[in-house]
Every structure is written in structure tokens, then in C-alpha cells.
Scaffold this motif. Sequence first.
Motif, PDB file in Angstrom:
ATOM      1  N   VAL A 253      40.564  -6.759 -36.672  1.00 40.19           N
ATOM      2  CA  VAL A 253      39.470  -7.611 -36.197  1.00 40.19           C
ATOM      3  C   VAL A 253      39.387  -7.462 -34.684  1.00 40.19           C
ATOM      4  N   ILE A 254      38.231  -7.025 -34.191  1.00 43.59           N
ATOM      5  CA  ILE A 254      37.957  -7.017 -32.753  1.00 43.59           C
ATOM      6  C   ILE A 254      36.900  -8.081 -32.506  1.00 43.59           C
ATOM      7  N   LEU A 255      37.274  -9.067 -31.710  1.00 45.21           N
ATOM      8  CA  LEU A 255      36.401 -10.226 -31.513  1.00 45.21           C
ATOM      9  C   LEU A 255      35.727 -10.167 -30.149  1.00 45.21           C
ATOM     10  N   GLY A 256      34.385 -10.160 -30.171  1.00 45.95           N
ATOM     11  CA  GLY A 256      33.613 -10.174 -28.943  1.00 45.95           C
ATOM     12  C   GLY A 256      33.056 -11.563 -28.667  1.00 45.95           C
ATOM     13  N   GLN A 257      32.109 -11.656 -27.747  1.00 48.85           N
ATOM     14  CA  GLN A 257      31.527 -12.959 -27.401  1.00 48.85           C
ATOM     15  C   GLN A 257      30.130 -13.106 -27.993  1.00 48.85           C
ATOM     16  N   ASP A 258      29.118 -12.526 -27.339  1.00 48.09           N
ATOM     17  CA  ASP A 258      27.789 -12.570 -27.944  1.00 48.09           C
ATOM     18  C   ASP A 258      27.142 -11.206 -27.813  1.00 48.09           C
ATOM     19  N   PRO A 259      26.063 -10.961 -28.551  1.00 51.33           N
ATOM     20  CA  PRO A 259      25.425  -9.649 -28.515  1.00 51.33           C
ATOM     21  C   PRO A 259      24.858  -9.329 -27.129  1.00 51.33           C
ATOM     22  N   TYR A 260      24.615  -8.048 -26.890  1.00 49.50           N
ATOM     23  CA  TYR A 260      23.924  -7.647 -25.668  1.00 49.50           C
ATOM     24  C   TYR A 260      22.542  -8.291 -25.645  1.00 49.50           C
ATOM     25  N   HIS A 261      22.119  -8.736 -24.466  1.00 48.57           N
ATOM     26  CA  HIS A 261      20.838  -9.442 -24.377  1.00 48.57           C
ATOM     27  C   HIS A 261      19.726  -8.562 -23.805  1.00 48.57           C
ATOM     28  N   THR A 262      19.948  -7.244 -23.807  1.00 52.18           N
ATOM     29  CA  THR A 262      18.965  -6.269 -23.337  1.00 52.18           C
ATOM     30  C   THR A 262      18.263  -5.635 -24.537  1.00 52.18           C
ATOM     31  N   PRO A 263      16.951  -5.457 -24.513  1.00 50.60           N
ATOM     32  CA  PRO A 263      16.247  -4.854 -25.652  1.00 50.60           C
ATOM     33  C   PRO A 263      16.825  -3.492 -26.036  1.00 50.60           C
ATOM     34  N   GLY A 264      16.999  -3.292 -27.342  1.00 46.14           N
ATOM     35  CA  GLY A 264      17.443  -2.010 -27.864  1.00 46.14           C
ATOM     36  C   GLY A 264      18.924  -1.751 -27.779  1.00 46.14           C
ATOM     37  N   LYS A 265      19.701  -2.719 -27.307  1.00 41.33           N
ATOM     38  CA  LYS A 265      21.125  -2.487 -27.068  1.00 41.33           C
ATOM     39  C   LYS A 265      22.029  -3.061 -28.155  1.00 41.33           C
ATOM     40  N   ALA A 266      21.717  -4.223 -28.706  1.00 40.85           N
ATOM     41  CA  ALA A 266      22.558  -4.870 -29.721  1.00 40.85           C
ATOM     42  C   ALA A 266      22.218  -4.341 -31.110  1.00 40.85           C
ATOM     43  N   ASP A 267      23.273  -4.007 -31.889  1.00 43.91           N
ATOM     44  CA  ASP A 267      23.036  -3.514 -33.246  1.00 43.91           C
ATOM     45  C   ASP A 267      23.769  -4.346 -34.305  1.00 43.91           C
ATOM     46  N   GLY A 268      24.317  -5.486 -33.907  1.00 41.05           N
ATOM     47  CA  GLY A 268      24.989  -6.363 -34.862  1.00 41.05           C
ATOM     48  C   GLY A 268      26.488  -6.188 -34.954  1.00 41.05           C
ATOM     49  N   LEU A 269      27.026  -5.135 -34.341  1.00 42.38           N
ATOM     50  CA  LEU A 269      28.469  -4.931 -34.281  1.00 42.38           C
ATOM     51  C   LEU A 269      28.930  -5.208 -32.852  1.00 42.38           C
ATOM     52  N   ALA A 270      29.965  -6.002 -32.688  1.00 42.63           N
ATOM     53  CA  ALA A 270      30.446  -6.330 -31.349  1.00 42.63           C
ATOM     54  C   ALA A 270      30.759  -5.062 -30.563  1.00 42.63           C
ATOM     55  N   PHE A 271      30.256  -4.989 -29.346  1.00 39.01           N
ATOM     56  CA  PHE A 271      30.467  -3.916 -28.374  1.00 39.01           C
ATOM     57  C   PHE A 271      29.722  -2.627 -28.706  1.00 39.01           C
ATOM     58  N   SER A 272      29.212  -2.472 -29.910  1.00 42.13           N
ATOM     59  CA  SER A 272      28.525  -1.251 -30.308  1.00 42.13           C
ATOM     60  C   SER A 272      27.137  -1.165 -29.682  1.00 42.13           C
ATOM     61  N   ILE A 273      26.717   0.051 -29.336  1.00 40.43           N
ATOM     62  CA  ILE A 273      25.399   0.306 -28.759  1.00 40.43           C
ATOM     63  C   ILE A 273      24.810   1.519 -29.484  1.00 40.43           C
ATOM     64  N   PRO A 274      23.549   1.469 -29.911  1.00 45.16           N
ATOM     65  CA  PRO A 274      22.967   2.609 -30.610  1.00 45.16           C
ATOM     66  C   PRO A 274      23.095   3.904 -29.800  1.00 45.16           C
ATOM     67  N   ASN A 275      23.409   4.981 -30.490  1.00 44.45           N
ATOM     68  CA  ASN A 275      23.500   6.276 -29.820  1.00 44.45           C
ATOM     69  C   ASN A 275      22.176   6.609 -29.140  1.00 44.45           C
ATOM     70  N   GLY A 276      22.260   7.124 -27.940  1.00 49.79           N
ATOM     71  CA  GLY A 276      21.065   7.499 -27.196  1.00 49.79           C
ATOM     72  C   GLY A 276      20.486   6.394 -26.350  1.00 49.79           C
ATOM     73  N   PHE A 277      21.107   5.214 -26.343  1.00 47.71           N
ATOM     74  CA  PHE A 277      20.614   4.130 -25.501  1.00 47.71           C
ATOM     75  C   PHE A 277      20.648   4.587 -24.035  1.00 47.71           C
ATOM     76  N   PRO A 278      19.555   4.423 -23.284  1.00 48.01           N
ATOM     77  CA  PRO A 278      19.470   5.014 -21.945  1.00 48.01           C
ATOM     78  C   PRO A 278      20.070   4.175 -20.822  1.00 48.01           C
ATOM     79  N   GLY A 279      20.457   2.946 -21.126  1.00 48.42           N
ATOM     80  CA  GLY A 279      20.927   2.050 -20.066  1.00 48.42           C
ATOM     81  C   GLY A 279      22.433   2.076 -19.872  1.00 48.42           C
ATOM     82  N   ARG A 280      22.937   1.091 -19.139  1.00 50.13           N
ATOM     83  CA  ARG A 280      24.366   0.996 -18.838  1.00 50.13           C
ATOM     84  C   ARG A 280      25.163   0.622 -20.090  1.00 50.13           C
ATOM     85  N   LEU A 281      26.390   1.113 -20.155  1.00 58.29           N
ATOM     86  CA  LEU A 281      27.256   0.803 -21.288  1.00 58.29           C
ATOM     87  C   LEU A 281      28.134  -0.425 -21.040  1.00 58.29           C
TER      88      LEU A 281
END
Length: 219
Positions: A57-85
Motif C-alpha cells: 500500500v502506497i498512501l498519497g494525499q489528494d489527486p493532482y489538481h492540474t487538468p490532465g494530470k490525475a488518473d485515479g492512482l496516487a502519484f501516477s501521471i498519464p504517459n506523455g503529460f507535458p507538465g511538471r512531474l
Amino acid sequence: MKLDLSRLGDWSTLPFFTAQLPQIETRLAQEDGPVFPPAPQVFAALERCQPDATRVVILGQDPYHTPGKADGLAFSIPNGFPGRLDSLGNIIKELQDDLKVTRTQTALQDWADQGVLLLNTSLTVPQGKAGGHKALGWAALVRDVLERLADRPRAYVLWGSHAQKVAAKVDPTRNLKIETAHPSPLSAYRGFFGSRPFSTVNQWLKDHGDTEINWTQAP
């Protein structure tokens, strides 16, 4: 926002889904701006990693609040996202330092498919408002999840004081419990870097007769 519960599998029996979720849906429907992740992905972590399959279990806080960044898994970001990691960039850096491997994918679905539950303590967030839903009621779901997972030893990776507080009742004598600073750029240098969580988890799994997690890349 009406949430889809059809893919929850064995998680669907948690008391939260009848006791607290209706009120949360009502409050989400009153939001006047975008909420992340999109409704079909809110429960992605639970859908992707069923209770009996959960090993870590890896426990995060809340999803990313930037459009296109949150995918429902803590810390995960869709491949190809152009912004900061942000936090994920530091996680990948620590992974490289720990196991001497390079991960280029930012989506973490392959971790979930190996039994890593990537759960946030809040499952939704308003656009541009970090922590905006921390009092919405999601904490009840996290409590139910942790109670469901108390049936056998597991590895818990708790980054930051918030995750550590939420999982305070996890027994460190029965489970592996890794508690360090959060990987956020604001705190990673306070003990996250150099903590070697990935090799520690894999060694614990091996010691308990289980297979290691392939943290590097999807097969």
C-alpha cells in the motif's frame, strides 16, 4: 458527479459505499468547477488492485489538481503529460538511486497490476485547490480499506505526516511500515531521498516468500 461503482469488485462491500458515499456525491454535484480525476477514474486504484491481490500500500494525499494530470492512482501521471512531474519526478529519482534502474513511464498502472495499491486519502480535488476535498468525507473510505487489509501482513509505504497519521493504527510489528518525508519538491530533501523504499519492500516480500515488485517498467 455520479460515481460508477460497477467495477469495485470485492471492495464494494465496504461500509463506506452505503454509509458515506451518497453524501459525498451530493457535495460533488454542487461543485461549480472541474473536479479531478474525471468521474470514471475516481475509484481506479481500488478497481485495479483488489483486496486479496494487494501486497503493498502506497498512501498519497489528494489527486493532482492540474487538468490532465490525475488518473485515479496516487502519484501516477498519464504517459506523455507535458507538465511538471513534481512528486512523481522525485519518486522516479529515488527509484533510480535505490535500484539503479531508469523508469521512463509516468503512468503507474503496472505497479497496481502487481498488487501495489496506490491510494490517496482524498479521492477527488477541485481544480487548482490542493487539499480542497480533504474534509469531504473520503477519510472514512481509507479507514475501511485499511481495516479490510488488516487480515494479513502487508507492506505500507507512508510518505509524509498526513499519510502516517491516517495509517497510525497499522501494526508495525506485523507489517512492514515505511514512514519518511513526502516526495514533494517541498519536503523530499528532509528524508525521502536516500530512504530506499523500493529495495526495502522487495526484500520484505522475499523474506515472506513472495515475489518482488518490478518497479522499473511495464512488461
